[in-house]
Write an enzyme that holds these catalytic residues in place. Structure first.
Site, mmCIF file in Angstrom:
data_model
loop_
_atom_site.group_PDB
_atom_site.id
_atom_site.type_symbol
_atom_site.label_atom_id
_atom_site.label_comp_id
_atom_site.label_asym_id
_atom_site.label_seq_id
_atom_site.Cartn_x
_atom_site.Cartn_y
_atom_site.Cartn_z
ATOM 1 N N ASN A 222 28.193 48.596 33.964
ATOM 2 C CA ASN A 222 29.566 49.068 34.236
ATOM 3 C C ASN A 222 30.229 49.563 32.954
ATOM 4 O OD1 ASN A 222 30.586 48.773 37.125
ATOM 5 N ND2 ASN A 222 29.500 46.830 36.828
ATOM 6 N N ASN B 121 39.439 43.779 37.178
ATOM 7 C CA ASN B 121 38.089 43.218 37.293
ATOM 8 C C ASN B 121 37.313 43.988 38.348
ATOM 9 O OD1 ASN B 121 35.949 41.209 37.061
ATOM 10 N ND2 ASN B 121 36.659 40.386 39.022
ATOM 11 N N HIS C 73 34.347 43.435 41.098
ATOM 12 C CA HIS C 73 33.624 42.356 41.787
ATOM 13 C C HIS C 73 32.671 42.969 42.816
ATOM 14 C CE1 HIS C 73 32.875 38.318 43.223
ATOM 15 N NE2 HIS C 73 32.925 38.813 44.443
ATOM 16 N N GLU D 77 46.065 34.436 38.040
ATOM 17 C CA GLU D 77 45.557 33.116 37.645
ATOM 18 C C GLU D 77 44.451 32.578 38.555
ATOM 19 O OE1 GLU D 77 48.642 34.038 37.169
ATOM 20 O OE2 GLU D 77 49.187 33.362 35.152
ATOM 21 N N GLY D 78 44.326 33.120 39.752
ATOM 22 C CA GLY D 78 43.267 32.667 40.658
ATOM 23 C C GLY D 78 41.943 33.345 40.333
ATOM 24 N N GLU E 273 30.016 50.550 42.206
ATOM 25 C CA GLU E 273 30.842 49.922 41.165
ATOM 26 C C GLU E 273 31.143 50.914 40.053
ATOM 27 O OE1 GLU E 273 29.784 46.027 39.654
ATOM 28 O OE2 GLU E 273 28.619 45.601 41.445
HETATM 29 C C1 GAR Z 1 28.311 43.549 38.368
HETATM 30 O O1 GAR Z 1 27.714 43.622 39.637
HETATM 31 C C2 GAR Z 1 29.713 42.983 38.468
HETATM 32 O O2 GAR Z 1 30.411 43.412 39.605
HETATM 33 C C3 GAR Z 1 29.424 41.516 38.551
HETATM 34 O O3 GAR Z 1 28.389 41.313 37.611
HETATM 35 C C4 GAR Z 1 27.600 42.507 37.508
HETATM 36 C C5 GAR Z 1 27.550 42.916 36.053
HETATM 37 O O4 GAR Z 1 26.709 44.009 35.876
HETATM 38 N N1 GAR Z 1 30.595 40.731 38.261
HETATM 39 C C6 GAR Z 1 30.857 39.576 38.842
HETATM 40 O O5 GAR Z 1 30.127 39.033 39.635
HETATM 41 C C7 GAR Z 1 32.183 38.958 38.432
HETATM 42 N N2 GAR Z 1 32.585 37.944 39.361
HETATM 43 P P1 GAR Z 1 26.772 44.880 34.543
HETATM 44 O O6 GAR Z 1 26.741 43.907 33.352
HETATM 45 O O7 GAR Z 1 25.529 45.707 34.613
HETATM 46 O O8 GAR Z 1 28.012 45.709 34.570
#
Ligand code: GAR
Length: 195
Positions: free
Chosen positions: A18, A103, A105, A143-144, A175
């Site tokens: 990302n 963020n 997700h 905060e959540g 993403e």
């Molecule tokens: C991604 O899928 C992101 O959405 C997820 O971790 C991966 C990181 O990939 N994030 C979470 O699960 C946060 N709760 P990357 O390091 O290749 O971007």
């Protein structure tokens, strides 16, 4: 706020695809109003640090939240992007950057999010639940855990024979697009608020 580029810090913990998408979109002009001023990792072995280094972006490893806050302040970041950041931010960090942290997700929030749902675990849970679709969400951070206001969401189909890896790859493609779009919206919101 003065016109010009918006300073963005990116928090990472892992591979950093990302982050790479953001770097490429800044270089390619799609995010021409963005300057990535620092990449801050919760782990020293995150490949994301290598990606940042190659792009000439300043990096830092910050394991404690007080160090994250110091790095953010030093960097002059106006907006913070969590791009595969696997820690929960402290209330102090959130308060210092209220409505300025987004963020990404890898699920359709409110499904498969919150404590314990991160990375591959999300995709495994989606498959175990027999879902016919999944997707990704960009949201503001409060905060959540994964509870902040949703900025953008996009779906992908779950296909017969999917494994957590194949589903993760399909979701990641989405993403990479919506993170950039979500960042643009957050910048617009910020400028709107400063007017
Ligand atoms: C991604 O899928 C992101 O959405 C997820 O971790 C991966 C990181 O990939 N994030 C979470 O699960 C946060 N709760 P990357 O390091 O290749 O971007």
């Amino acid at each position: 706020m003065a016109e010009g580029k918006t300073k963005v810090a990116v928090l990472v913990s892992g591979g950093g695809t990302n982050l790479q998408a953001l770097i490429d979109k800044v270089a390619g002009g799609e995010l021409d109003n963005v300057e990535i001023v620092r990449v801050i990792s919760s782990r020293e072995d995150a490949f994301a640090l290598e990606r940042a280094g190659r792009a000439g972006i300043a990096t830092a490893v910050a394991k404690e939240q007080q160090d994250v806050l110091r790095e953010l302040k030093e960097s002059g970041a106006e907006i913070v992007v969590l791009a595969g950041y696997m820690k929960v931010l402290s209330p102090e960090v959130i308060a210092a950057y209220r409505d300025r942290i987004i963020n990404i997700h890898p699920s359709l929030i409110p499904k498969f999010c919150g404590k314990g749902f991160y990375g591959k675990r999300v995709h495994r849970a989606v498959l175990e639940a027999g879902e016919k679709e999944s997707g990704a969400t960009v949201h503001y951070v409060d905060e959540g855990v994964d509870t902040g206001r949703i900025i953008i969401q996009e779906k992908v189909p779950v296909l017969d024979g999917d494994t957590p890896d194949t589903l993760a790859a399909r979701v990641l493609e989405v993403e990479h697009e919506i993170l950039a779009r979500g960042l643009k919206r957050a910048i617009d919101d910020l400028k709107e608020g400063d007017r």
